[in-house]
Design a protein around this motif. Structure first.
Motif, PDB file in Angstrom:
ATOM      1  N   GLU A  21       0.838  -1.204   0.000  1.00 58.32           N
ATOM      2  CA  GLU A  21       0.000   0.000   0.000  1.00 58.32           C
ATOM      3  C   GLU A  21       0.876   1.258   0.000  1.00 58.32           C
ATOM      4  N   ALA A  22       1.955   1.220   0.779  1.00 55.44           N
ATOM      5  CA  ALA A  22       2.848   2.382   0.852  1.00 55.44           C
ATOM      6  C   ALA A  22       3.531   2.631  -0.483  1.00 55.44           C
ATOM      7  N   ILE A  23       3.989   1.559  -1.125  1.00 56.77           N
ATOM      8  CA  ILE A  23       4.628   1.690  -2.437  1.00 56.77           C
ATOM      9  C   ILE A  23       3.626   2.180  -3.473  1.00 56.77           C
ATOM     10  N   GLN A  24       2.424   1.614  -3.448  1.00 61.18           N
ATOM     11  CA  GLN A  24       1.393   2.012  -4.408  1.00 61.18           C
ATOM     12  C   GLN A  24       1.026   3.481  -4.255  1.00 61.18           C
ATOM     13  N   SER A  25       1.059   3.968  -3.016  1.00 63.61           N
ATOM     14  CA  SER A  25       0.754   5.378  -2.780  1.00 63.61           C
ATOM     15  C   SER A  25       1.774   6.270  -3.473  1.00 63.61           C
ATOM     16  N   VAL A  26       3.036   5.884  -3.429  1.00 61.14           N
ATOM     17  CA  VAL A  26       4.072   6.657  -4.124  1.00 61.14           C
ATOM     18  C   VAL A  26       3.858   6.584  -5.628  1.00 61.14           C
ATOM     19  N   LEU A  27       3.541   5.388  -6.113  1.00 65.40           N
ATOM     20  CA  LEU A  27       3.306   5.224  -7.552  1.00 65.40           C
ATOM     21  C   LEU A  27       2.124   6.073  -8.013  1.00 65.40           C
ATOM     22  N   ASN A  28       1.086   6.103  -7.193  1.00 64.82           N
ATOM     23  CA  ASN A  28      -0.093   6.886  -7.560  1.00 64.82           C
ATOM     24  C   ASN A  28       0.221   8.379  -7.654  1.00 64.82           C
ATOM     25  N   LYS A  29       1.095   8.839  -6.768  1.00 62.47           N
ATOM     26  CA  LYS A  29       1.457  10.260  -6.763  1.00 62.47           C
ATOM     27  C   LYS A  29       2.595  10.566  -7.739  1.00 62.47           C
ATOM     28  N   SER A  30       3.335   9.519  -8.112  1.00 65.87           N
ATOM     29  CA  SER A  30       4.495   9.655  -9.017  1.00 65.87           C
ATOM     30  C   SER A  30       5.497  10.693  -8.509  1.00 65.87           C
ATOM     31  N   ASN A  31       5.605  10.797  -7.207  1.00 62.72           N
ATOM     32  CA  ASN A  31       6.551  11.743  -6.610  1.00 62.72           C
ATOM     33  C   ASN A  31       7.755  10.942  -6.119  1.00 62.72           C
ATOM     34  N   TYR A  32       8.583  10.523  -7.057  1.00 61.58           N
ATOM     35  CA  TYR A  32       9.621   9.531  -6.782  1.00 61.58           C
ATOM     36  C   TYR A  32      10.857  10.106  -6.100  1.00 61.58           C
ATOM     37  N   ILE A  33      11.070  11.395  -6.227  1.00 59.06           N
ATOM     38  CA  ILE A  33      12.253  12.035  -5.643  1.00 59.06           C
ATOM     39  C   ILE A  33      11.803  13.085  -4.633  1.00 59.06           C
ATOM     40  N   ASP A 232      15.505   7.496  -2.450  1.00 57.72           N
ATOM     41  CA  ASP A 232      14.305   7.402  -3.279  1.00 57.72           C
ATOM     42  C   ASP A 232      13.049   7.362  -2.401  1.00 57.72           C
ATOM     43  N   THR A 233      11.989   7.996  -2.869  1.00 55.45           N
ATOM     44  CA  THR A 233      10.758   8.058  -2.096  1.00 55.45           C
ATOM     45  C   THR A 233      10.183   6.669  -1.824  1.00 55.45           C
ATOM     46  N   ILE A 234      10.275   5.775  -2.792  1.00 58.07           N
ATOM     47  CA  ILE A 234       9.752   4.421  -2.595  1.00 58.07           C
ATOM     48  C   ILE A 234      10.476   3.722  -1.447  1.00 58.07           C
ATOM     49  N   GLN A 235      11.795   3.912  -1.365  1.00 55.20           N
ATOM     50  CA  GLN A 235      12.537   3.289  -0.269  1.00 55.20           C
ATOM     51  C   GLN A 235      12.123   3.889   1.074  1.00 55.20           C
ATOM     52  N   ALA A 236      11.864   5.175   1.099  1.00 50.57           N
ATOM     53  CA  ALA A 236      11.388   5.812   2.328  1.00 50.57           C
ATOM     54  C   ALA A 236      10.028   5.240   2.739  1.00 50.57           C
ATOM     55  N   ALA A 237       9.175   4.991   1.754  1.00 53.31           N
ATOM     56  CA  ALA A 237       7.853   4.428   2.039  1.00 53.31           C
ATOM     57  C   ALA A 237       7.979   3.047   2.684  1.00 53.31           C
ATOM     58  N   VAL A 238       8.889   2.236   2.165  1.00 52.73           N
ATOM     59  CA  VAL A 238       9.125   0.901   2.737  1.00 52.73           C
ATOM     60  C   VAL A 238       9.630   1.025   4.176  1.00 52.73           C
ATOM     61  N   LEU A 239      10.591   1.919   4.383  1.00 52.70           N
ATOM     62  CA  LEU A 239      11.165   2.094   5.722  1.00 52.70           C
ATOM     63  C   LEU A 239      10.146   2.645   6.713  1.00 52.70           C
ATOM     64  N   ASN A 240       9.226   3.474   6.245  1.00 53.17           N
ATOM     65  CA  ASN A 240       8.195   4.005   7.129  1.00 53.17           C
ATOM     66  C   ASN A 240       7.343   2.891   7.719  1.00 53.17           C
ATOM     67  N   VAL A 241       7.096   1.854   6.930  1.00 53.64           N
ATOM     68  CA  VAL A 241       6.341   0.709   7.433  1.00 53.64           C
ATOM     69  C   VAL A 241       7.205  -0.110   8.392  1.00 53.64           C
ATOM     70  N   LYS A 242       8.410  -0.447   7.967  1.00 50.69           N
ATOM     71  CA  LYS A 242       9.253  -1.349   8.757  1.00 50.69           C
ATOM     72  C   LYS A 242       9.705  -0.731  10.071  1.00 50.69           C
ATOM     73  N   LEU A 243       9.879   0.599  10.081  1.00 45.64           N
ATOM     74  CA  LEU A 243      10.326   1.263  11.305  1.00 45.64           C
ATOM     75  C   LEU A 243       9.292   1.128  12.425  1.00 45.64           C
ATOM     76  N   LYS A 244       8.025   1.032  12.073  1.00 45.01           N
ATOM     77  CA  LYS A 244       6.964   0.894  13.077  1.00 45.01           C
ATOM     78  C   LYS A 244       7.129  -0.381  13.899  1.00 45.01           C
ATOM     79  N   TYR A 245       7.736  -1.396  13.289  1.00 44.26           N
ATOM     80  CA  TYR A 245       7.874  -2.697  13.939  1.00 44.26           C
ATOM     81  C   TYR A 245       9.319  -2.988  14.367  1.00 44.26           C
ATOM     82  N   TYR A 246      10.171  -1.968  14.277  1.00 45.54           N
ATOM     83  CA  TYR A 246      11.592  -2.223  14.459  1.00 45.54           C
ATOM     84  C   TYR A 246      11.967  -2.569  15.898  1.00 45.54           C
TER      85      TYR A 246
END
Length: 367
Positions: A21-33, A232-246
């Protein structure tokens, strides 16, 4: 049984819905940088580490470069560090035209031996870069005292240690600048390359924030010589999810390490990891020392157990550093450890069955 060393796929499946969902949100906005996820991540990292300023970047290697560029490392400068580490630590020093000056390691922690640092300081020395190897910070009390005495900067290479502590402070909030890596196999990893720098110094933070976008003060106006070092914004999106459970993942890593240690601590032919009483480890690796490493690795591999060697050759013996003039025997502890060190599978998702299987097979072939 076949063991997965890092279980990256297991982690993805655990958080798959949120990550997708986080990755798809970035794709939907196309705000990659430099999308909004970058700001979100940096704020979350700041809260997690208690560092005053956090700047995400393109890799742990680029984090080191940004840190050294921010303190104006120039050709001819010297930086004291360890020869027992991944090459990026010293490679970035050399890349800027400075000279890596090596100091041998402590035989228990495998981190730089602070008692050997002061004798290597010269008029050219500008900084010390301790490495938090395998997830454990160096003795920052001694190192910081030396740095203060000689007016040196301290940059922590925390590529393997995000979430570790020294004196109850995360190593991201120690030194003048601390760095980390979000390479996929790191304790907190993204789905590609990524990193971050941490500091409590506002001036250094502003400088590094500018330098990661080619030294811009505003668009097409360049105050510094910089680099293309954005995450990259996509990598930040992934980390935003994983950091919650770190925090949970760190606790699970500690549980795995404890289970290994309790089962192996009385085996005289194995040297187990040592964690200083003032420190905690993020357990990027669970690294043991053995005398007959090659045969043990081969036997474990036959039984479906992967191992790794971090690192088989100290940096002072690498061909690319021949120009420094070091020779075999200059750093005997680093050389000894490099011949004996071996990392067992380490991740938060190892089951008791898998851990017991690894231990059983290791004991059998290490006798």
């Amino acid at each position: 049984m076949k063991i997965d060393f890092a279980k990256l796929q297991d982690q993805y499946q655990l958080y798959k819905l949120e990550i997708d969902e986080a990755i798809q949100s970035v794709l939907n906005k196309s705000n990659y940088i430099m999308g909004e996820e970058i700001t979100e991540l940096e704020e979350s990292l700041k809260e997690f580490t208690k560092a005053k300023f956090v700047i995400s970047c393109s890799s742990g290697t680029d984090a080191l470069l940004l840190a050294m560029m921010a303190i104006d490392i120039k050709p001819g400068d010297e930086i004291i560090t360890t020869p027992f580490t991944f090459i990026a630590t010293a490679e970035t020093i050399a890349f800027l035209g400075a000279t890596p000056v090596f100091v041998d390691i402590d035989e228990r922690t495998y981190n730089i031996n602070p008692d050997l640092i002061e004798e290597k300081i010269t008029s050219k020395t500008k900084a010390i870069i301790p490495v938090s190897l395998y997830g454990q910070p160096s003795d920052m009390n001694k190192i910081q005292n030396i740095a203060n005495k000689h007016n040196l900067k301290v940059i922590i290479d925390g590529a393997q240690s995000f979430g570790s502590t020294f004196n109850n402070i995360t190593d991201s909030a120690l030194g003048d600048i601390s760095t980390t890596s979000f390479f996929p196999a790191k304790p907190l990893g993204c789905f590609g390359d990524g990193g971050a720098v941490f500091t409590d110094n506002e001036e250094l933070a502003k400088k590094m924030r500018s330098m990661r976008v080619h030294g811009q003060s505003k668009r097409y106006h360049h105050k510094y010589i910089g680099m293309g070092g954005r995450l990259d914004t996509i990598q930040a999106a992934v980390l935003n999810v994983k950091l919650k459970y770190y925090e949970k993942d760190l606790a699970l890593r500690q549980e795995v390490a404890t289970k290994y240690t309790k089962s192996l601590e009385n085996k005289s032919n194995l040297i187990l990891p040592f964690v200083d009483e003032n420190a905690t480890s993020s357990w990027a690796q669970y690294s043991i020392r053995v005398k007959n490493r090659d045969s043990i690795q081969s036997s474990l591999k036959e039984n479906g157990i992967p191992t790794a060697v971090h690192y088989p050759m100290p940096l002072h013996l690498q061909e690319c550093f021949e120009y420094l003039g070091y020779k075999k025997g200059d750093f005997p502890i680093s050389e000894l450890v490099s011949e004996e060190i071996m990392s067992l599978p380490m991740n938060p998702y190892l089951t008791d069955e898998e851990i017991n299987y690894i231990i059983k097979k290791l004991i059998k072939c290490a006798v």
